[in-house]
Design an enzyme around this catalytic site. Structure first.
Site, PDB file in Angstrom:
ATOM      1  N   CYS A  75      -1.270  -8.710  -7.693  1.00  0.00           N
ATOM      2  CA  CYS A  75       0.093  -9.074  -8.117  1.00  0.00           C
ATOM      3  C   CYS A  75       0.550 -10.466  -7.676  1.00  0.00           C
ATOM      4  CB  CYS A  75       1.094  -8.002  -7.717  1.00  0.00           C
ATOM      5  SG  CYS A  75       1.110  -7.588  -5.974  1.00  0.00           S
ATOM      6  N   CYS A  82      -0.206  -5.474 -10.881  1.00  0.00           N
ATOM      7  CA  CYS A  82      -1.329  -5.288  -9.947  1.00  0.00           C
ATOM      8  C   CYS A  82      -2.672  -5.093 -10.652  1.00  0.00           C
ATOM      9  CB  CYS A  82      -1.041  -4.109  -9.022  1.00  0.00           C
ATOM     10  SG  CYS A  82       0.506  -4.267  -8.120  1.00  0.00           S
ATOM     11  N   LYS A 106       2.820   4.836   2.296  1.00  0.00           N
ATOM     12  CA  LYS A 106       3.672   3.648   2.240  1.00  0.00           C
ATOM     13  C   LYS A 106       4.802   3.870   1.257  1.00  0.00           C
ATOM     14  CE  LYS A 106       3.571  -1.074   0.623  1.00  0.00           C
ATOM     15  NZ  LYS A 106       2.835  -2.078  -0.094  1.00  0.00           N
ATOM     16  N   ARG A 115       8.317  -8.861  -1.891  1.00  0.00           N
ATOM     17  CA  ARG A 115       8.046  -9.458  -3.208  1.00  0.00           C
ATOM     18  C   ARG A 115       8.635 -10.851  -3.299  1.00  0.00           C
ATOM     19  NH1 ARG A 115       8.743  -4.204  -7.195  1.00  0.00           N
ATOM     20  NH2 ARG A 115       6.983  -3.035  -6.316  1.00  0.00           N
ATOM     21  N   SER A 139       8.595  -4.081   4.290  1.00  0.00           N
ATOM     22  CA  SER A 139       9.541  -5.190   4.456  1.00  0.00           C
ATOM     23  C   SER A 139      11.008  -4.759   4.413  1.00  0.00           C
ATOM     24  CB  SER A 139       9.270  -6.247   3.387  1.00  0.00           C
ATOM     25  OG  SER A 139       9.357  -5.686   2.091  1.00  0.00           O
ATOM     26  N   CYS A 167      -5.211  -6.979  -3.795  1.00  0.00           N
ATOM     27  CA  CYS A 167      -4.378  -6.665  -4.954  1.00  0.00           C
ATOM     28  C   CYS A 167      -4.321  -7.892  -5.839  1.00  0.00           C
ATOM     29  CB  CYS A 167      -2.971  -6.245  -4.546  1.00  0.00           C
ATOM     30  SG  CYS A 167      -2.087  -5.402  -5.890  1.00  0.00           S
ATOM     31  N   LYS A 210       1.053   5.360  -2.237  1.00  0.00           N
ATOM     32  CA  LYS A 210       1.967   4.222  -2.264  1.00  0.00           C
ATOM     33  C   LYS A 210       3.013   4.481  -3.334  1.00  0.00           C
ATOM     34  CE  LYS A 210       2.150  -0.750  -3.068  1.00  0.00           C
ATOM     35  NZ  LYS A 210       1.357  -1.977  -3.225  1.00  0.00           N
TER      36      LYS A 210
HETATM   37  C1  PBG Z   1       0.831  -5.700  -3.093  1.00  0.00           C
HETATM   38  C2  PBG Z   1       1.634  -5.203  -1.937  1.00  0.00           C
HETATM   39  C3  PBG Z   1       3.011  -4.952  -1.842  1.00  0.00           C
HETATM   40  C4  PBG Z   1       3.248  -4.620  -0.511  1.00  0.00           C
HETATM   41  C5  PBG Z   1       2.025  -4.643   0.151  1.00  0.00           C
HETATM   42  N1  PBG Z   1       1.052  -4.990  -0.757  1.00  0.00           N
HETATM   43  C6  PBG Z   1       4.092  -5.074  -2.844  1.00  0.00           C
HETATM   44  C7  PBG Z   1       4.173  -4.198  -4.013  1.00  0.00           C
HETATM   45  O1  PBG Z   1       3.403  -3.257  -4.211  1.00  0.00           O
HETATM   46  O2  PBG Z   1       5.053  -4.481  -4.827  1.00  0.00           O
HETATM   47  C8  PBG Z   1       4.586  -4.315   0.096  1.00  0.00           C
HETATM   48  C9  PBG Z   1       4.697  -4.590   1.559  1.00  0.00           C
HETATM   49  C10 PBG Z   1       6.083  -4.644   2.099  1.00  0.00           C
HETATM   50  O3  PBG Z   1       7.091  -4.395   1.411  1.00  0.00           O
HETATM   51  O4  PBG Z   1       6.181  -4.935   3.286  1.00  0.00           O
HETATM   52  N2  PBG Z   1       0.642  -4.799  -4.106  1.00  0.00           N
END
Ligand code: PBG
Length: 317
Positions: free
Chosen positions: A117, A125, A244, A201, A270, A115, A191
């Site tokens: 970001c 992203c 997710k 984040r 998370s 990714c 997602k």
């Molecule tokens: C990157 C990404 C994210 C997560 C995994 N890859 C964050 C997002 O999309 O903002 C989240 C993982 C987590 O919260 O454990 N794009």
């Protein structure tokens, strides 16, 4: 029917148990940071750490001793720009970490999150037009470059998490054209634009600097759309698809499992982790709640679970 007959003692309960967690289905996320001699607890995620590359050895050995052999690697770079170029540097944070981990343990299976970001100054992203809108088709080239650089460094699998359209087809072609047709892609297919990524984040420094991710991540209210997203990723060549978050989307996991015949992953994110972890740490919940919550994801239909609880589960198994 007397249901309780089969619950009466442990031996009978074991005989009819339907769902098991296995260490081989768990993937543990690791955050690698620039610098040296760093092992720092992530404030928003108790018991999870930021590691500098030179300290990864402790972590890899601990995972190995627990019987955990799959990791998902995230880089936290110190250089960001508009185009996230540090994400595909040959000597970028993830690329160096992959080489180091393979030196420590040849057999540690490395999946990398693909990714932009963490690497873009604006925290989105993908790349942006002048008005702050993410440009889908222009971003594909960058994502494929990132994936290729991970694979060249030795990654066993790539996992694009950006949610751009057509990225799987683009990435598959790039990997194939460069002689990596054997490297699988695990797609973050469904997602959602979720609040449960908050602790990640702040750990990864990847929060968008303006706006949100609603123009590319899914609306939290939708279910049919998740099935369409997964369908498209399969058609484009994804080897494994993902839902997710996990705990707040168990219905989507079950629907995906019933709808497709392809390995299904779920990301126990998370926010789900920190919520339960802090309740256990403060004594509000018994620690058995950890196993129960991860088991629920398996029971819902996930074959593979990405979870910060992998070590806790391994210790129980
Ligand atoms: C990157 C990404 C994210 C997560 C995994 N890859 C964050 C997002 O999309 O903002 C989240 C993982 C987590 O919260 O454990 N794009």
């Amino acid at each position: 029917m007397r249901m309780r007959r089969l619950r009466e003692n442990e031996a009978t309960r074991n005989l009819i148990r339907e769902t098991y967690l296995s260490k081989d289905n768990l993937i543990y996320p690791i955050f690698v940071v620039e610098g040296t001699n760093i092992k720092r607890e992530i404030p928003s995620m108790e018991d999870c750490y930021h590691y500098s590359i030179d300290r990864l050895e402790d972590e890899i050995k601990e995972l190995k001793s627990l019987g955990l052999n799959y990791i998902l690697l995230f880089g936290v770079p110190d250089k960001k720009d508009e185009f996230g170029t540090s994400a595909y540097y040959e000597d970028g944070i993830v690329q160096r970490a992959i080489k180091e981990i393979k030196k420590i343990d040849q057999d540690m299976y490395i999946v990398t999150d693909v990714c932009m970001c963490q690497y873009t100054s604006h925290g989105h992203c993908g790349i942006l037009d002048g008005k702050g809108h993410v440009l889908n088709d222009e971003t594909l080239e960058y994502l494929s470059k990132i994936a290729l650089s991970h694979v060249k460094a030795g990654a066993d699998m790539v996992a694009p998490s950006d949610m751009m359209d057509f990225r799987i087809a683009h990435m598959r072609k790039t990997l194939d054209d460069n002689g990596f047709s054997n490297v699988p892609i695990m797609s973050y297919s469904a997602k959602y634009s979720s609040s449960f990524y908050g602790p990640f984040r702040s750990a990864a420094g990847s929060a968008p600097q303006f706006g949100d991710r609603k123009s590319y991540q899914m609306d939290i209210a939708n279910s049919d759309e998740a099935i369409r997203e997964i369908q498209l990723d399969i058609e484009e060549g994804a080897d494994i698809v993902m839902v997710k978050p996990a705990l707040t989307y168990l219905d989507i996991i079950r629907r995906a499992k019933d709808s497709f015949n392809i390995p299904l992953a779920a990301y126990n994110v998370s926010g789900e982790y920190s919520m339960i972890k802090s309740a256990v740490k403060s004594g509000i919940l018994d620690e058995k709640a950890i196993f129960e919550s991860v088991l629920a994801i398996k029971r819902a239909g996930a074959d593979i679970i990405i979870t910060y609880f992998a070590k806790d589960i391994a210790k129980i198994l």
